[in-house]
Scaffold this motif. Sequence first.
Motif, PDB file in Angstrom:
ATOM      1  N   ARG A  34       0.853  -1.195   0.000  1.00 11.08           N
ATOM      2  CA  ARG A  34       0.000   0.000   0.000  1.00 11.08           C
ATOM      3  C   ARG A  34       0.887   1.242   0.000  1.00 11.08           C
ATOM      4  O   ARG A  34       1.979   1.226   0.572  1.00 11.08           O
ATOM      5  CB  ARG A  34      -0.878   0.034   1.274  1.00 11.08           C
ATOM      6  N   ALA A  37      -1.282   8.391  -0.792  1.00 14.87           N
ATOM      7  CA  ALA A  37      -1.552   9.119  -2.036  1.00 14.87           C
ATOM      8  C   ALA A  37      -0.688  10.367  -2.187  1.00 14.87           C
ATOM      9  O   ALA A  37      -0.297  10.726  -3.291  1.00 14.87           O
ATOM     10  CB  ALA A  37      -3.031   9.494  -2.088  1.00 14.87           C
ATOM     11  N   GLU A 153      -6.447   2.174   6.846  1.00 15.10           N
ATOM     12  CA  GLU A 153      -7.107   3.028   5.876  1.00 15.10           C
ATOM     13  C   GLU A 153      -8.066   4.023   6.533  1.00 15.10           C
ATOM     14  O   GLU A 153      -8.446   5.019   5.921  1.00 15.10           O
ATOM     15  CB  GLU A 153      -7.857   2.141   4.872  1.00 15.10           C
ATOM     16  N   ALA A 154      -8.452   3.739   7.771  1.00 10.22           N
ATOM     17  CA  ALA A 154      -9.345   4.662   8.467  1.00 10.22           C
ATOM     18  C   ALA A 154      -8.695   6.037   8.626  1.00 10.22           C
ATOM     19  O   ALA A 154      -9.378   7.055   8.687  1.00 10.22           O
ATOM     20  CB  ALA A 154      -9.740   4.085   9.822  1.00 10.22           C
ATOM     21  N   THR A 155      -7.356   6.078   8.698  1.00 11.33           N
ATOM     22  CA  THR A 155      -6.710   7.390   8.816  1.00 11.33           C
ATOM     23  C   THR A 155      -5.754   7.707   7.667  1.00 11.33           C
ATOM     24  O   THR A 155      -5.401   8.859   7.455  1.00 11.33           O
ATOM     25  CB  THR A 155      -5.907   7.521  10.137  1.00 11.33           C
ATOM     26  N   LEU A 156      -5.327   6.703   6.946  1.00 11.57           N
ATOM     27  CA  LEU A 156      -4.366   6.961   5.864  1.00 11.57           C
ATOM     28  C   LEU A 156      -5.090   6.983   4.519  1.00 11.57           C
ATOM     29  O   LEU A 156      -5.932   6.123   4.268  1.00 11.57           O
ATOM     30  CB  LEU A 156      -3.305   5.849   5.823  1.00 11.57           C
ATOM     31  N   GLU A 157      -4.721   7.948   3.685  1.00  9.16           N
ATOM     32  CA  GLU A 157      -5.335   7.954   2.359  1.00  9.16           C
ATOM     33  C   GLU A 157      -4.424   7.218   1.384  1.00  9.16           C
ATOM     34  O   GLU A 157      -3.292   7.637   1.115  1.00  9.16           O
ATOM     35  CB  GLU A 157      -5.577   9.394   1.871  1.00  9.16           C
ATOM     36  N   ALA A 159      -2.970   5.501  -2.106  1.00  7.76           N
ATOM     37  CA  ALA A 159      -2.885   5.756  -3.543  1.00  7.76           C
ATOM     38  C   ALA A 159      -3.679   4.654  -4.230  1.00  7.76           C
ATOM     39  O   ALA A 159      -3.278   3.488  -4.199  1.00  7.76           O
ATOM     40  CB  ALA A 159      -1.425   5.716  -3.990  1.00  7.76           C
ATOM     41  N   PHE A 160      -4.808   5.029  -4.788  1.00 10.72           N
ATOM     42  CA  PHE A 160      -5.703   4.039  -5.398  1.00 10.72           C
ATOM     43  C   PHE A 160      -6.319   4.636  -6.642  1.00 10.72           C
ATOM     44  O   PHE A 160      -6.614   5.823  -6.697  1.00 10.72           O
ATOM     45  CB  PHE A 160      -6.792   3.640  -4.397  1.00 10.72           C
TER      46      PHE A 160
ATOM     47  N   ALA B  90       2.273   8.149  -7.260  1.00 15.91           N
ATOM     48  CA  ALA B  90       0.997   7.616  -7.730  1.00 15.91           C
ATOM     49  C   ALA B  90       0.586   8.257  -9.058  1.00 15.91           C
ATOM     50  O   ALA B  90      -0.008   7.603  -9.911  1.00 15.91           O
ATOM     51  CB  ALA B  90      -0.071   7.860  -6.666  1.00 15.91           C
ATOM     52  N   PRO B 118     -10.641   0.400  -1.426  1.00 18.02           N
ATOM     53  CA  PRO B 118     -10.586   1.114  -0.151  1.00 18.02           C
ATOM     54  C   PRO B 118     -12.011   1.508   0.256  1.00 18.02           C
ATOM     55  O   PRO B 118     -12.819   1.852  -0.609  1.00 18.02           O
ATOM     56  CB  PRO B 118      -9.758   2.357  -0.454  1.00 18.02           C
ATOM     57  N   GLN B 119     -12.290   1.441   1.551  1.00 13.73           N
ATOM     58  CA  GLN B 119     -13.653   1.734   1.990  1.00 13.73           C
ATOM     59  C   GLN B 119     -14.102   3.137   1.606  1.00 13.73           C
ATOM     60  O   GLN B 119     -15.264   3.382   1.349  1.00 13.73           O
ATOM     61  CB  GLN B 119     -13.768   1.524   3.496  1.00 13.73           C
ATOM     62  N   ARG B 120     -13.131   4.059   1.544  1.00 10.34           N
ATOM     63  CA  ARG B 120     -13.525   5.434   1.260  1.00 10.34           C
ATOM     64  C   ARG B 120     -13.949   5.630  -0.203  1.00 10.34           C
ATOM     65  O   ARG B 120     -14.444   6.681  -0.565  1.00 10.34           O
ATOM     66  CB  ARG B 120     -12.441   6.416   1.681  1.00 10.34           C
ATOM     67  N   CYS B 121     -13.712   4.628  -1.050  1.00 10.58           N
ATOM     68  CA  CYS B 121     -14.186   4.740  -2.438  1.00 10.58           C
ATOM     69  C   CYS B 121     -15.705   4.681  -2.502  1.00 10.58           C
ATOM     70  O   CYS B 121     -16.300   5.077  -3.500  1.00 10.58           O
ATOM     71  CB  CYS B 121     -13.639   3.596  -3.283  1.00 10.58           C
TER      72      CYS B 121
END
Lengths: 364, 168
Positions: A34, A37, A153-157, A159-160, B90, B118-121
Amino acid sequence: MALRETLADPHSYWMEGGGAEEDVVVSSRIRIARNLATYPFPHRLSREQAGEVIHAVRLAVERPESVKKVGRFEVSLLAELTPVERRILVEKHLVSPDFLKGDPQEKAVVLRSDEMVGIMVNEEDHLRVQCLKPGLALEECWRLASRVDDELEATLEYAFNEEFGYLSACPTNVGTGMRASVMMHLPGLVATRVLEDVVSGLSKLGLAVRGLYGEGTRAAGDLFQISNQITLGRSEDEIISNLTALARRLVTQERESRQGLYQKQRGALEDRIFRSYGVLQYARVINSEEAMRCLSDLRLGLALKVIQIIPLGLVSELMVLIQPAFLTKMAGKELKPFERDMLRARLIRERLQSGKNGKYGSKK
Amino acid sequence: MVCERCNKRPATVHYTEITNSKKQEIHLCEECAREAGITGFGVMPQFVLHNLLGGLYEEQKAPVEPAYGRCLNCGLTEQEFAGRGLFGCADCYTSLRPAVDQILRRVHGTTQHIGKLPQRCGKLAGKKQELKRLRRELEAVVRKEEFEKAAEIRDRIRDLEKGLEGGK
């Protein structure tokens, strides 16, 4: 258990016996890559930015909700560990050898006390979450790694990208970012010379097979690691179920080879197993190659129940214990090769003796 | 046998890597092996992998617009990528787009991610991905001439598409 204790203890949870198909499958591992971003990938980070990444990961794992859901992790800068301690992390398969290259101030290792889950920070990617379990347990490893991933992921953004998935510094990891692997003990397939065919077959299915070769053609300890190569265009579940099915097939083939060998060449096989056991019990000087070969024979003997003296897990532990860094750590100083071979022989003798007396097992 | 890396000391570490049916043997002395990070079982020397990736790219290199030759965010050039086999950030994935597509196709055979999001998506991305998965499934069953199943999947695709349009 604090990290220093972890490093002093040769035992890891993944070495314990009792996992599925443990006679053939030593351990299973899931690793997910992971990246954050907003930062360049690790090889292009400044020292300051690297520190920021480490700090962000620290905050993420120390959140009370995260601790409640996936347990307590200890964060250590690589620079805080001695060179020998760093090499032990590699020998215990908790970090990769590549992780030790570069500036240790820019890297951190995040470890759960049972060593089942670990995170390398700023290896090739910002985060490499790894989960390791004994036996064939890829699905369980993935569930655990994925839960840790959710907490991060709850606090880290991350790169997706919707099209390419999780972005990685290296294009071979993009997509799921997941590498699943099983470490298998395959002395039967090696002895019956079936392995060459198996290896070429597996590689056609997008899997990689690796073993480290010592002098001659046998892989050290007859241990092979099988892992997926493709990470894009297939779901995690698909990758895991394919690999699990293939590992099961290999387990069956390996067992058949072992039984075939045992039936056809019982005398010769028993002789080999007991000779190796004899060497391990009585040698005063042993190099790592010979030790790995003998330990492989002993493991085979235990799995076939030709010999029933010690638990299988002790053999896995010894395969780690006899590596150079661990020996150096135990000696408390750098050793010359001959001194190392002497210490190795002594340690094996002592551990086997305590195993025979039933004094082996997890300290946790 | 002499070490392939330093050409001086005898090679004592013999490493074989088989990927996609291609066998590669590496013969190193202990010192070079340690430097290359081959200190334990099951370790792939990264330097080999990245060299190969760079090569893969050069081999495939097609003339591209100069504007695509550099990442707009981190400044990584295609040449730098070819040399090292690693992206810089990225944004390289979109800035160096034609090259990225080529490489991903060569390495993975596709450029489409299927799997965890990712859940935020949020839900929308989940639906889009489900759509991608169903389309793949549809292709597969049509190839197998399982037309009843294909009709079923086609209906599910239509429902999802409608839902997505409505959700916009």
